[in-house]
Enzyme design. Structure first.
Site, PDB file in Angstrom:
ATOM      1  CG  HIS A 122      35.210  30.063  43.788  1.00  0.00           C
ATOM      2  ND1 HIS A 122      34.243  30.019  42.808  1.00  0.00           N
ATOM      3  CD2 HIS A 122      34.691  29.399  44.853  1.00  0.00           C
ATOM      4  CE1 HIS A 122      33.199  29.351  43.247  1.00  0.00           C
ATOM      5  NE2 HIS A 122      33.433  28.955  44.491  1.00  0.00           N
ATOM      6  CG  ASP A 123      35.168  31.885  39.662  1.00  0.00           C
ATOM      7  OD1 ASP A 123      35.999  31.974  38.740  1.00  0.00           O
ATOM      8  OD2 ASP A 123      34.889  30.801  40.226  1.00  0.00           O
ATOM      9  N   GLY A 140      31.562  32.842  46.487  1.00  0.00           N
ATOM     10  CA  GLY A 140      32.045  32.886  45.119  1.00  0.00           C
ATOM     11  C   GLY A 140      31.099  33.621  44.189  1.00  0.00           C
TER      12      GLY A 140
END
Length: 269
Positions: A122-123, A140
């Site tokens: 994520h991100d 992430g």
């Protein structure tokens, strides 16, 4: 060109499908998914969340794209995943959307190749023309530049940055930032020189490579601190933009250190 959907797949009627999209058997596509023209899902592909996939990207069996982030802090916020054009996403690849704590978006550039069972957390933000070999584990909040190659079984720790044209050897454990054009290897990873093979393959001139090598030796010499050496190299190579890509990368870093050669310390920036 018409859209082709195998009768054994489940595609939400709200999903946006471009011309020429092909969806093979046993796929699922959620209501907030956008598949651009000529995207192909071979079979057994699951695409969920607020996910956009660019033109002519091909996804292979058991890829899981856009499902909730693997983050205990995620609370269902409507974060997004954007994947570029002409990517190849092989078997078992997982790519997760963003979170509120990281900007709400994960992005992947154009012409990327994710080999089997690699992961984008994520991100994270992946540039163009990036290759993740089998079983690459990208945590992430990782930023990967353009034309980066990551060897199989490598772990990229959260929040690190990898500069353009870097090469990371297989099985590396990368816990610090990797400079543009750098070559790192081993676990824990250390800087082992410049990505000379990649530079030659991508058409950099002999003069450019020679100057990069000369700047590299000065930048990672034993004398002084890294911050002092950065300014010394900046003065000596004022007219060399490739070298300033490395220097700007170091200057613009966060609190995380950079990968250095095994015999060089980097006490500060």
């Amino acid at each position: 060109m018409s859209v082709t959907i195998h009768p054994m797949s489940v595609v939400d009627p709200k999903a946006r499908l471009g011309a020429g999209v092909q969806i093979g058997p046993f796929c699922t596509v959620g209501p907030d998914v956008t598949l651009a023209d000529n995207v192909e899902l071979i079979s057994h592909v699951a695409v969920s969340g607020i996910t956009s996939i660019g033109e002519r990207t091909k996804l292979y069996p058991f890829a899981s794209i856009g499902h909730p982030p693997q983050d205990v802090k995620y609370r269902g916020e409507p974060s997004t995943l954007v994947i570029g054009a002409e990517c190849l996403i092989r078997e078992g690849v997982t790519i997760n959307p963003g979170t509120e704590g990281g900007g709400m978006e994960t992005t992947v550039g154009d012409r990327c190749f994710f080999l089997a069972n690699s992961h984008v957390g994520h991100d994270s933000h992946i540039g163009d023309n990036v290759i993740f070999s089998n079983n690459v584990m990208c945590a992430g909040h990782v930023t990967v530049g353009n034309f980066v190659i990551v060897g199989g079984g490598t772990g990229l720790q959260q929040f690190i940055r990898v500069g353009d044209h870097a090469f990371i050897g297989g099985g590396a454990g990368v816990m610090n930032d990797v400079i543009p054009f750098g070559l790192v290897r081993d676990n824990p990873a250390h800087l082992a020189g410049l990505n000379l093979v990649g530079l030659k393959r991508r058409g950099f001139s002999r003069e450019q490579i020679h100057e990069l090598r000369r700047a590299y030796r000065l930048l990672f010499a034993d004398e002084g601190t890294l911050s002092e050496r950065v300014e010394d190299v900046a003065g000596e190579f004022a007219a060399h933009p490739l070298i300033h890509e490395i220097l700007d990368f170091i200057r613009n870093g966060n609190e995380r250190a950079i990968c250095v050669p095994r015999d060089v310390n980097a006490p500060d920036r």
